[in-house]
Motif scaffolding. Structure first.
Motif, PDB file in Angstrom:
ATOM      1  N   MET A 428       0.931  -1.483   0.146  1.00  0.00           N
ATOM      2  CA  MET A 428       0.049  -0.144  -0.038  1.00  0.00           C
ATOM      3  C   MET A 428       0.690   1.227  -0.102  1.00  0.00           C
ATOM      4  O   MET A 428       1.953   1.026   0.935  1.00  0.00           O
ATOM      5  N   ILE A 429      -0.150   1.847  -0.622  1.00  0.00           N
ATOM      6  CA  ILE A 429       0.978   3.903  -0.601  1.00  0.00           C
ATOM      7  C   ILE A 429      -0.476   4.311  -0.664  1.00  0.00           C
ATOM      8  O   ILE A 429      -0.831   4.804  -1.050  1.00  0.00           O
ATOM      9  N   THR A 430      -0.300   5.547   0.230  1.00  0.00           N
ATOM     10  CA  THR A 430      -0.788   6.166   1.572  1.00  0.00           C
ATOM     11  C   THR A 430      -0.385   7.777   1.360  1.00  0.00           C
ATOM     12  O   THR A 430       0.666   7.993   2.362  1.00  0.00           O
ATOM     13  N   PRO A 431      -0.835   8.698   1.725  1.00  0.00           N
ATOM     14  CA  PRO A 431      -0.694   9.596   2.804  1.00  0.00           C
ATOM     15  C   PRO A 431      -1.513  10.061   3.554  1.00  0.00           C
ATOM     16  O   PRO A 431      -1.233  10.736   4.437  1.00  0.00           O
ATOM     17  N   GLY A 432      -2.366   8.822   4.138  1.00  0.00           N
ATOM     18  CA  GLY A 432      -3.286   8.835   5.214  1.00  0.00           C
ATOM     19  C   GLY A 432      -4.111   9.868   5.048  1.00  0.00           C
ATOM     20  O   GLY A 432      -5.404  10.170   3.062  1.00  0.00           O
ATOM     21  N   MET A 433      -5.317   9.944   5.962  1.00  0.00           N
ATOM     22  CA  MET A 433      -6.529  10.984   5.339  1.00  0.00           C
ATOM     23  C   MET A 433      -6.657  11.834   5.822  1.00  0.00           C
ATOM     24  O   MET A 433      -5.745  12.470   6.616  1.00  0.00           O
ATOM     25  N   CYS A 455      -1.143  -5.808   4.776  1.00  0.00           N
ATOM     26  CA  CYS A 455       0.010  -5.896   3.412  1.00  0.00           C
ATOM     27  C   CYS A 455       1.018  -6.454   4.161  1.00  0.00           C
ATOM     28  O   CYS A 455       1.522  -6.334   5.601  1.00  0.00           O
ATOM     29  N   ASP A 456       1.732  -6.695   3.270  1.00  0.00           N
ATOM     30  CA  ASP A 456       2.980  -7.365   3.424  1.00  0.00           C
ATOM     31  C   ASP A 456       4.144  -5.748   3.917  1.00  0.00           C
ATOM     32  O   ASP A 456       5.027  -5.894   4.300  1.00  0.00           O
ATOM     33  N   TYR A 457       4.081  -4.531   2.640  1.00  0.00           N
ATOM     34  CA  TYR A 457       4.718  -3.349   2.478  1.00  0.00           C
ATOM     35  C   TYR A 457       4.231  -2.144   2.786  1.00  0.00           C
ATOM     36  O   TYR A 457       2.905  -2.121   2.366  1.00  0.00           O
ATOM     37  N   VAL A 458       4.015  -1.402   2.960  1.00  0.00           N
ATOM     38  CA  VAL A 458       3.088   0.439   3.620  1.00  0.00           C
ATOM     39  C   VAL A 458       4.081   1.122   3.272  1.00  0.00           C
ATOM     40  O   VAL A 458       5.634   1.357   3.430  1.00  0.00           O
ATOM     41  N   PRO A 481       8.890  -3.432  10.688  1.00  0.00           N
ATOM     42  CA  PRO A 481       9.352  -1.725  10.718  1.00  0.00           C
ATOM     43  C   PRO A 481      10.603  -2.063   9.445  1.00  0.00           C
ATOM     44  O   PRO A 481       9.876  -0.751   8.569  1.00  0.00           O
ATOM     45  N   ALA A 482      11.601  -2.704   9.201  1.00  0.00           N
ATOM     46  CA  ALA A 482      11.894  -2.675   7.832  1.00  0.00           C
ATOM     47  C   ALA A 482      10.980  -2.705   6.589  1.00  0.00           C
ATOM     48  O   ALA A 482      11.283  -2.559   5.406  1.00  0.00           O
ATOM     49  N   ASN A 483       9.327  -2.787   6.788  1.00  0.00           N
ATOM     50  CA  ASN A 483       8.530  -3.298   5.534  1.00  0.00           C
ATOM     51  C   ASN A 483       8.647  -1.638   5.126  1.00  0.00           C
ATOM     52  O   ASN A 483       6.845  -2.359   4.455  1.00  0.00           O
ATOM     53  N   MET A 484       8.382  -0.782   6.411  1.00  0.00           N
ATOM     54  CA  MET A 484       7.727   0.751   5.968  1.00  0.00           C
ATOM     55  C   MET A 484       8.787   1.150   5.794  1.00  0.00           C
ATOM     56  O   MET A 484       9.638   1.326   6.626  1.00  0.00           O
TER      57      MET A 484
END
Length: 519
Positions: A428-433, A455-458, A481-484
């Motif tokens: 997932m790629i997101t800037p949030g709400m 999600c596996d990665y963010v 943490p390594a996946n974000m």
């Protein structure tokens, strides 16, 4: 002569420097609260520094007039190049409408007045000029306020013309569609379904403001149209009532109610009352369709008969979607009416919420005289509106689910549920709400916690204010943490995603929300 040349360059430079503030003012719908929010959060540290140097350099003119002229010539050229580059990169570029042109004209007069005052006040000349340049951030909303009476007169004339055109078509059926989320999708689905039998006009894209709707009526409504599907948006209490006063809807659909625009509406009760203004404005013989799966709609006192739609086996529903299954080809479900009619449908749409939205559109089309069986083919041919869980063509070993148009608490969960359908590396790629007022931080934290289980990665993009709570939610739920990672731009995020080693598996990337330029 040198001072006159300098003043001309000063004016040109200041007006070009005002392009970004004017752009932000336009993105804030010419509303002062939205503009000053941007000014407080971003403008002070992004635009103000670019105004300070040329503003203070007016002092150079006192001792070295031609040096100052050279500096301001260079500054103007640089500002023009920056403005052009920003315009090209903007998600929603500045539109040079007649309103914006009038605003720039008034701004030029204000700056011209500052120059004339500085010329007359010889002792304080450079103090006035420096303050005038640095104050561009404030002259923009002032110019907007000065233009407001003229704009109101122009808007009033256009609104009267739109009302006249609508009144001249007494057989035109007008369907208002509103909701905290889902309204654009329902509008789009309903218009496509109604085209089986009727000549339909709908408000394009997200034209859901008074002047957007008025423009649609004045420029697109034809005598041959039989139904007008009108999306109605609201940022403030009373906005829906204003729209209903313009178009006088015969029927209405209320999709859902949630905390969207809580920042401007202040309370959830205001949001609920605003949305129900559409239902309250309908004539006694009008049809009111309510998304009954929404708790806030169910709990609100309704003083009229309404057609309820939703998912599941609730016997109170007039139209319900049952036996829902989904795969990569889309969603499959039955529509069952309270009268016992049943029809199986397949739609190329992802997400339970899209099936709920489609159920509302099917209910309205059926109540307006189209048999359920005649809707099978148009339902099958439906595609999602742009940037609303839109499945993009596979590219570079990735499949992208584009849900970038907007984000709200319910919508983010629905999008993540859609992502969870795939047997792949889920990213997932997101800037949030945003625009959630006092609950924004907590809702973004909840968003992160829910994403951690799917999600596996963010990849988080943008301001810490929006991304930090998501990161905290991910951490609380035990996400690695390594996946974000956090990035400044979507381009950087996608570059990181491309480098992820998926060990031969397909990558599915959910693009969840894309904030406008004033965030």
């Amino acid at each position: 002569m040198g001072f006159y040349i300098f003043c001309g360059l000063y004016l040109a430079s200041a007006i070009v420097a005002a392009v970004t503030p004017v752009h932000m003012y336009q993105l804030s719908s010419y509303q002062l609260p939205g503009y000053f929010r941007w000014l407080k959060e971003f403008g002070g540290r992004t635009v103000l520094p670019s105004l300070l140097l040329p503003g203070l350099l007016v002092w150079v003119h006192r001792s070295y007039p031609w040096v100052a002229i050279g500096i301001y010539t260079a500054q103007t050229v640089v500002d023009i190049l920056v403005a052009v580059r920003t315009h090209r990169k903007a998600k929603k570029p500045l539109k040079f409408t007649s309103r914006v042109i009038r605003l720039f004209a008034v701004l030029a007069l204000l700056l011209g007045g500052i120059v004339c005052t500085a010329y007359a006040a010889e002792t304080w000349r450079y103090v006035i000029l420096a303050g005038g340049y640095i104050g561009v951030l404030l002259w923009v909303p002032l110019a907007g306020l000065i233009c407001l009476p003229i704009q109101n007169c122009i808007n009033s004339r256009y609104i009267k013309d739109a009302k006249k055109r609508l009144k001249a078509m007494p057989h035109l059926q007008i369907i208002g569609v509103t909701g905290s989320y889902g309204k654009t999708s329902v509008k789009y689905y309903l218009a496509r379904l109604l085209e089986v039998k009727y000549n339909v006009l709908m408000t394009p894209e997200s034209y859901n403001t008074p002047m957007g709707i008025v423009r649609t009526v004045r420029e697109r409504l034809e005598p041959s149209h039989q139904i007008f599907v009108c999306e109605m948006g609201a940022r403030h209490r009373g906005d829906i009532k204003e729209l209903c006063d313009i178009v006088c809807p015969h029927h209405g659909i209320l999709t859902a109610i949630g905390p969207q625009h809580l920042e401007t509406q202040k309370t959830q009760e205001n949001i609920t009352l605003t949305k129900f203004d559409l239902i309250n404005a309908l004539p006694t013989d009008g049809l009111a369709f309510l998304g009954w799966d929404n708790e806030l709609i169910r709990e609100h006192k309704i003083d009229r008969n309404a057609i309820k739609y939703g998912l599941g086996d609730n016997p109170d529903l007039d139209y319900r979607a049952q036996n829902l299954t989904a795969d990569l080809s889309g969603s499959h479900f039955d529509i069952v009416t309270k009268k016992g009619e049943r029809q199986r449908y397949t739609a190329g749409l992802l997400g339970r919420h899209n099936v709920e939205n489609l159920t509302g559109a099917i209910a309205a089309a059926h109540m307006l005289g189209i048999p359920l069986a005649q809707l099978v083919q148009p339902v099958h041919s439906l595609k999602p509106p742009p940037h609303r869980l839109e499945l993009m063509p596979r590219s570079g070993g990735m499949t992208v689910i584009d849900d970038a148009y907007n984000a709200n608490p319910a919508g983010t969960r629905a999008a993540l549920d859609a992502l969870n359908m795939f047997s792949a590396v889920k990213i997932m790629i997101t800037p949030g709400m945003v625009e959630l007022g006092g609950i924004e931080e907590q809702e973004n934290r909840n968003f992160g916690e829910y994403a951690a289980g799917i999600c596996d990665y963010v990849a988080l993009v943008g301001a810490v204010k929006h991304t930090l709570p998501i990161a905290e939610g991910l951490a609380t739920a035990g996400f690695m943490p390594a996946n974000m990672e956090v990035f400044s731009t979507f381009g950087e995020a996608f570059a990181w995603v491309r480098e992820i080693d998926s060990q031969g598996k397909e990558k599915v990337v959910l693009l969840e929300n894309d904030l406008p330029d004033n965030y």
